[in-house]
Design an enzyme around this catalytic site. Structure first.
Site, PDB file in Angstrom:
ATOM      1  N   GLU A 111      42.961  31.074  56.261  1.00  0.00           N
ATOM      2  CA  GLU A 111      43.856  30.567  57.450  1.00  0.00           C
ATOM      3  C   GLU A 111      43.214  31.219  58.630  1.00  0.00           C
ATOM      4  O   GLU A 111      43.344  30.581  59.950  1.00  0.00           O
ATOM      5  CB  GLU A 111      45.277  31.159  57.113  1.00  0.00           C
ATOM      6  CG  GLU A 111      46.380  30.728  57.711  1.00  0.00           C
ATOM      7  CD  GLU A 111      47.516  30.834  57.284  1.00  0.00           C
ATOM      8  OE1 GLU A 111      48.266  29.993  56.423  1.00  0.00           O
ATOM      9  OE2 GLU A 111      47.953  32.126  57.307  1.00  0.00           O
ATOM     10  N   GLU A 114      40.641  28.925  59.910  1.00  0.00           N
ATOM     11  CA  GLU A 114      41.186  27.896  60.584  1.00  0.00           C
ATOM     12  C   GLU A 114      42.093  27.927  61.900  1.00  0.00           C
ATOM     13  O   GLU A 114      41.882  27.222  62.671  1.00  0.00           O
ATOM     14  CB  GLU A 114      42.484  27.187  59.420  1.00  0.00           C
ATOM     15  CG  GLU A 114      43.188  25.949  59.942  1.00  0.00           C
ATOM     16  CD  GLU A 114      44.179  25.643  59.024  1.00  0.00           C
ATOM     17  OE1 GLU A 114      44.456  26.189  57.815  1.00  0.00           O
ATOM     18  OE2 GLU A 114      45.081  24.651  59.247  1.00  0.00           O
ATOM     19  N   CYS A 148      52.721  29.711  53.991  1.00  0.00           N
ATOM     20  CA  CYS A 148      53.079  30.339  52.617  1.00  0.00           C
ATOM     21  C   CYS A 148      54.460  30.039  51.970  1.00  0.00           C
ATOM     22  O   CYS A 148      54.541  30.116  50.740  1.00  0.00           O
ATOM     23  CB  CYS A 148      52.738  31.824  52.853  1.00  0.00           C
ATOM     24  SG  CYS A 148      51.336  32.222  53.700  1.00  0.00           S
ATOM     25  N   SER A 183      49.121  24.948  58.916  1.00  0.00           N
ATOM     26  CA  SER A 183      47.920  25.326  58.094  1.00  0.00           C
ATOM     27  C   SER A 183      47.749  24.533  57.192  1.00  0.00           C
ATOM     28  O   SER A 183      48.873  24.223  56.368  1.00  0.00           O
ATOM     29  CB  SER A 183      47.807  26.700  57.797  1.00  0.00           C
ATOM     30  OG  SER A 183      46.854  26.927  57.265  1.00  0.00           O
ATOM     31  N   LYS A 213      59.386  28.234  45.122  1.00  0.00           N
ATOM     32  CA  LYS A 213      57.963  28.297  44.432  1.00  0.00           C
ATOM     33  C   LYS A 213      57.952  27.320  43.296  1.00  0.00           C
ATOM     34  O   LYS A 213      57.056  26.860  42.990  1.00  0.00           O
ATOM     35  CB  LYS A 213      57.453  29.816  44.271  1.00  0.00           C
ATOM     36  CG  LYS A 213      56.985  30.588  45.343  1.00  0.00           C
ATOM     37  CD  LYS A 213      55.757  29.997  45.987  1.00  0.00           C
ATOM     38  CE  LYS A 213      55.575  30.979  47.231  1.00  0.00           C
ATOM     39  NZ  LYS A 213      54.354  30.327  47.902  1.00  0.00           N
ATOM     40  N   GLU A 251      57.318  24.162  44.848  1.00  0.00           N
ATOM     41  CA  GLU A 251      56.006  23.938  45.262  1.00  0.00           C
ATOM     42  C   GLU A 251      55.033  23.691  44.133  1.00  0.00           C
ATOM     43  O   GLU A 251      54.136  22.806  44.246  1.00  0.00           O
ATOM     44  CB  GLU A 251      55.624  25.465  45.920  1.00  0.00           C
ATOM     45  CG  GLU A 251      54.336  25.387  46.549  1.00  0.00           C
ATOM     46  CD  GLU A 251      53.821  26.573  47.044  1.00  0.00           C
ATOM     47  OE1 GLU A 251      53.903  27.632  46.476  1.00  0.00           O
ATOM     48  OE2 GLU A 251      53.329  26.640  48.353  1.00  0.00           O
ATOM     49  N   GLU A 293      50.240  17.613  45.690  1.00  0.00           N
ATOM     50  CA  GLU A 293      49.048  17.960  46.149  1.00  0.00           C
ATOM     51  C   GLU A 293      48.587  19.227  45.498  1.00  0.00           C
ATOM     52  O   GLU A 293      47.366  19.672  45.953  1.00  0.00           O
ATOM     53  CB  GLU A 293      49.002  17.849  47.466  1.00  0.00           C
ATOM     54  CG  GLU A 293      50.031  18.995  48.384  1.00  0.00           C
ATOM     55  CD  GLU A 293      51.407  18.423  48.389  1.00  0.00           C
ATOM     56  OE1 GLU A 293      51.856  17.660  47.752  1.00  0.00           O
ATOM     57  OE2 GLU A 293      51.966  18.994  49.122  1.00  0.00           O
ATOM     58  N   CYS A 353      59.843  37.365  52.134  1.00  0.00           N
ATOM     59  CA  CYS A 353      60.053  37.186  50.636  1.00  0.00           C
ATOM     60  C   CYS A 353      60.881  38.022  49.914  1.00  0.00           C
ATOM     61  O   CYS A 353      61.328  37.995  48.682  1.00  0.00           O
ATOM     62  CB  CYS A 353      58.682  37.180  49.987  1.00  0.00           C
ATOM     63  SG  CYS A 353      57.479  35.901  50.612  1.00  0.00           S
TER      64      CYS A 353
END
Lengths: 390, 570
Positions: B283, B286, B303, B323, B362, B365, B370, B507
């Site tokens: 990151e 990037e 994230c 990102s 999550k 996710e 992807e 989190c």
């Protein structure tokens, strides 16, 4: 104070005068009353909300004044013959009462929900509001008036709207009573009174709290208006608070023909019935609550027999939960379950059932969030008393 | 605010006039039961369990909603009050499935069950017949299971989703006895704009909302001798799971957690923290490239899967600002099935990647299209902190008494920078530590970026690094994110780098964290994380020797072709 409201001479005179003379100083003076003078006057008058619970209107208003968010002054003219007739006969006093309330609490808007069947009233009120606005009567306080028509299929709640708030608990409100206006309802704290209470506000500001307290009795000043119906016949009757039901019935007998023996159901769908032997009951908030009657709705139905009254009451008891907004646990669960206990279990399990209803009903009627739950549970418990008590 | 004096149960107390009766009672350890109240949400007074008697009031009042006033005399345990509370419970359980044996909310996690014990509401003395409960399950979501028959209509899920997250998936439906909390038009959750954050699960007092259950899938994998089970644990889990075994919020229980996982029979215990360090490498690179003009600005972190879904649903115009890095969970999944598998000659098809996360999103996710490389899923199952604790209890592992154990080699080493990913501001601070060091060739050695710390919903800072003036922002909770995005869109605010976490506080307050917490508990968790960071030997991600080894021996350059294929979404 006979005929003080629904045949208020000054109101009638005003209607005539306003249409002729835009600079009627007397009326202008009423509308110009400073907002901060309203609450003290209402507190002095000890005006109680005519919704059945009997809270002091001044206290309710005072709580609203401290609320920092959006505020509305709200009423409804839906299915109640009393609201309908009073609004028709006293449009200026209704508008005045709502306008002064808005000034007192610094409300952003004034909302009148009007049922589809009462579109004539909606149009009439709209015309009166525009007329007053044009003549500069609202110059002392800028507020939006909204007369909102409500279709029959959108009515989710058919009782006195003013039951749907609890100003003592952070101005809590039940869910929107009508479909399609949910956002308007939820985005604002509503100062909700029925038409009769707004008319009382007008009267007190016009005539002063001293005048108001000359009628009625201590802790229950002023008058109460009922719409009494027998079969197709009906009429309005105004009595001083503290009078007895029998005194009221004497007046009724002068206006419409009623049978010699009868039973009264008081409070519309939220009221229990009362026998002729119980007519010495005084008309005040506590006596009515104790008897399971609802003072607010103001509808009195005359039945020839107890059987018919009971049938009507049982239907009300079974349907009462449909009016619950469902947010408050005791109202949502209690009105349905206790109603079923009263009606369905009457024959087989009578006494045990009666004990259950009293235990649960007594415990929860004091704890429901808004006035509807309190009144509905009160009605159910009283119905059980009528049903099972010898 | 002035002080007032009140009398509660014949004792005098002084409090602020802004307090409700419930506030004062809770501060003074006077027990008042609640079902619909949550300290971080607006009170509605729906459940009527917290009613008390106030002298002069005809009716009982909800203490959560009633402001105390000077001279007030309050009774919290009179027979009238107790009778009312018991009656309320009687009504609720008479309309409840009462399937406690098979309900997910057991062992003190169901507030309704707790209160029924407390108020002696028993089946044998039940006053009303229990109604038949039709099952009304919604299993459509990859993250959340709903059972409407268990809902007690407390409305907390409505408030947290609408007010804290500004999404508004739930609403009251129907009227009267038929009232339920459901989605608009009773749509399945998957067809709504739910972002899977699980904040609704966290506040639900009964088992009506729970995370998608994956324990059974994990037990099957543990029992399968053909499966090579690799587990990763997220930073926040290490500072929260101890609470479920009676330990203090914020306490770092990494060692015991590793030990418990090994006792469960997993083959390797890795740390998501390692992938957090890798995330910073990717990151950070990037970000530098975007500053140089290769990509849209501001750059948003990636994230939090709840946040990503939120942008997809509500602000798709900002998708290119996010990102392209996968989240640490997915990076570690990808690395364990590639780097670890290759170095240890393990068939990646036999690796079962289990991830322990403080997050319900999550789960979603891990199932995204992807999140696979060469058709091999990065992560195979995700357990929340609560699910793992339940599994540990199920296997009778004495968590509190366990000896500390370390992570396994290859994907275990990590820095303080990685650990602070668990709290709002952590990703930003970790990135700044490495970016500042890289851009100034090690001259700027700032480690502690206090301005981005804390639980406020929005934090902003202006920084100067290597002559560049950078505007950064840190946001947590999607309600705050919406406000910020609107300001960015209107041009009112300009930033270079924005960290967003979908859950309030980050989190450590995720939808998979221990239940019935509050921001006060979350603060203790945050303090625990910063304590660990402060005492860590290594505090910058790029200093992690294992990270450097992975790049040198396997990935090549940060942002390079191989790294991009494995560690980025596109």
């Amino acid at each position: 104070m006979d005929n003080a409201l629904w045949l208020n001479e000054r109101e009638l005179a005003c209607v005539e005068k306003i249409s002729k003379d835009a600079s009627n100083e007397g009326i202008m003076l009423d509308f110009s009353c400073p907002g901060n003078a309203v609450i003290p006057e209402l507190l002095n008058a000890e005006l109680k909300n005519r919704d059945g619970r009997g809270h002091f209107v001044g206290d309710y208003m005072q709580t609203l004044t401290y609320h920092p968010g959006k505020k509305s002054v709200t009423t409804s003219i839906m299915t109640s013959k009393l609201d309908e007739t009073l609004a028709l006969q006293n449009p200026y006093s209704l508008i005045l009462g709502m306008f002064l309330s808005a000034k007192a609490i610094s409300a952003n808007e004034i909302i009148l929900f009007v049922g589809e069947d009462n579109q004539f009233i909606a149009q009439m009120l709209n015309i009166r509001i525009k007329q007053l606005e044009k003549m500069g009567y609202f110059k002392s306080y800028m507020v939006d008036f909204c007369v909102i028509p409500i279709k029959e299929e959108d009515i989710k709640y058919s009782q006195d709207l003013s039951l749907l708030s609890n100003y003592k608990e952070s101005l809590s409100q039940a869910r929107s009573p009508y479909q399609g206006v949910e956002e308007m309802w939820e985005n604002s704290k509503h100062f909700i009174l029925n038409v009769e209470t707004f008319l009382n506000i007008s009267l007190i500001i016009r005539n002063g709290s001293g005048w108001y307290k000359r009628s009625g009795k201590e802790s229950n000043y002023g008058s109460k208006i009922f719409y009494v119906r027998y079969k197709e016949d009906g009429c309005l009757i105004e009595v001083d608070m503290g009078s007895t039901l029998s005194e009221m019935m004497v007046k009724i007998e002068e206006k419409i023909n009623i049978p010699q023996k009868y039973v009264l159901q008081i409070g519309g769908n939220l009221g229990c019935y009362i026998k002729q032997s119980q007519l010495e009951l005084e008309i005040d908030f506590n006596s009515f609550i104790d008897a399971g009657l609802l003072l607010g709705a103001g509808t009195v139905e005359v039945f020839e027999s107890e059987k018919k009254a009971r049938k009507k009451m049982e239907s009300s008891v079974l349907k009462s939960h449909e009016n619950s907004c469902g947010k408050c646990s005791v109202c949502r669960e209690g009105t349905k379950r206790l109603g079923e206990l009263v009606v369905n279990n009457s024959s087989s399990d009578g006494l045990h059932c009666f004990e259950k209803i009293n235990y649960l009903g007594e415990a929860i009627r004091n704890s429901s969030l808004c006035g509807y739950g309190k009144m509905a549970i009160n009605m159910i418990v009283s119905a059980a008393n009528n049903q099972y008590k010898v | 605010m002035e002080n007032i004096n009140v009398t509660i149960n014949k004792q005098n107390y002084t409090a602020s006039e802004a307090n409700t009766i419930l506030d004062i009672c809770q501060k003074n350890n006077i027990d008042i039961p609640t079902l619909c109240h949550h300290p971080d949400l607006r009170s509605e007074g729906n459940c009527r369990m917290c009613v008390v008697e106030v002298k002069g009031e005809r009716d009982l009042v909800a203490s959560c909603n009633m402001k105390a006033s000077n001279g007030m005399i309050i009774e919290t345990g009179s027979s009238k009050v107790l009778k009312s509370r018991k009656a309320t419970l009687e009504l609720l359980i008479a309309n409840h499935p009462n399937d406690c044996l098979t309900c997910d909310r057991t062992s003190g996690e169901c507030k309704l069950q707790d209160l029924c014990y407390q108020y002696d509401v028993t089946r044998s003395e039940q006053i009303l017949d229990t109604l038949e409960q039709p099952k009304m399950m919604d299993l459509s979501s990859p993250s959340i299971e709903r059972d409407l028959s268990k809902c007690i209509v407390c409305g907390k899920c409505i408030r947290v989703c609408r007010e804290t997250q500004d999404i508004g998936v739930y609403q009251y439906q129907e009227r009267g006895f038929k009232t339920v909390v459901s989605t608009k038009g009773h749509e399945p959750l998957i067809d709504t704009n739910c972002i899977n954050c699980g904040q609704c699960v966290k506040v639900c007092p009964v088992g009506a909302l729970i995370e998608k259950q994956e324990i059974r899938k994990v037990i099957d994998a543990l029992r399968d001798p053909e499966v090579h089970l690799v587990v990763q644990t997220a930073p926040a889990v290490k500072h929260t799971i101890g609470e479920l075994f009676g330990m203090a919020p914020g306490e770092d229980v990494s060692g015991k957690l590793n030990s418990a996982l090994k006792k469960l029979g997993v083959d390797k215990v890795f740390s998501t923290d390692l992938a957090a360090d890798v995330t910073i490498m990717e990151e950070g690179m990037e970000f530098i490239q975007r500053i140089e003009g290769k990509g849209k600005m501001p750059m948003f972190t990636s994230c939090s899967p709840g946040w990503i879904k939120y942008v997809e649903n509500e602000f798709p115009q900002f998708l290119d600002n996010i990102s392209t890095c996968k989240s640490p969970q997915q990076m570690l999944g990808a690395l364990s099935k590639s780097f670890y598998a290759q170095k240890n000659h393990v068939d990646p098809h036999k690796i079962f990647n289990l991830s322990i996360m403080p997050c319900t999103a999550k789960k979603y996710e891990a199932q995204r299209k992807e999140m696979a490389v060469n058709e091999i899923r990065d992560v195979d199952a995700v357990l929340t902190t609560r699910e793992l604790a339940r599994l540990i209890k199920l296997e009778k592992i004495p968590f509190k008494q366990l000896r500390d154990e370390t992570y396994d080699d290859f994907l275990g080493e990590h820095t303080g920078a990685a650990r602070i990913f668990g709290t709002s501001g952590g990703v930003m601070e970790a990135a700044l530590r490495s970016v500042a060091w890289t851009l100034t060739d090690g001259v700027l050695e700032d480690i502690d970026y206090e301005k981005v710390r804390g639980l406020e919903n929005v934090k902003e800072a202006d920084l100067e690094i290597a002559g560049m003036k950078l505007k950064i922002a840190v946001v947590n909770g999607t309600a705050a994110a919406r406000r910020l995005l609107e300001k960015i869109e209107s041009g009112e605010k300009e930033y270079h780098f924005v960290e967003v976490m979908g859950c309030p506080g980050g989190c450590i307050n995720g939808g998979g964290a221990p239940l019935q917490d509050s921001m006060a508990t979350v603060k203790k968790r945050m303090e625990g994380i910063y304590r660990m960071d402060k005492n860590a030997e290594l505090r910058r991600s790029h200093e992690n020797p294992l990270v450097n080894q992975i790049y040198e021996t396997y990935l090549g350059e940060p942002g390079g072709v191989k790294a991009h294929k494995l560690l980025h979404t596109h």
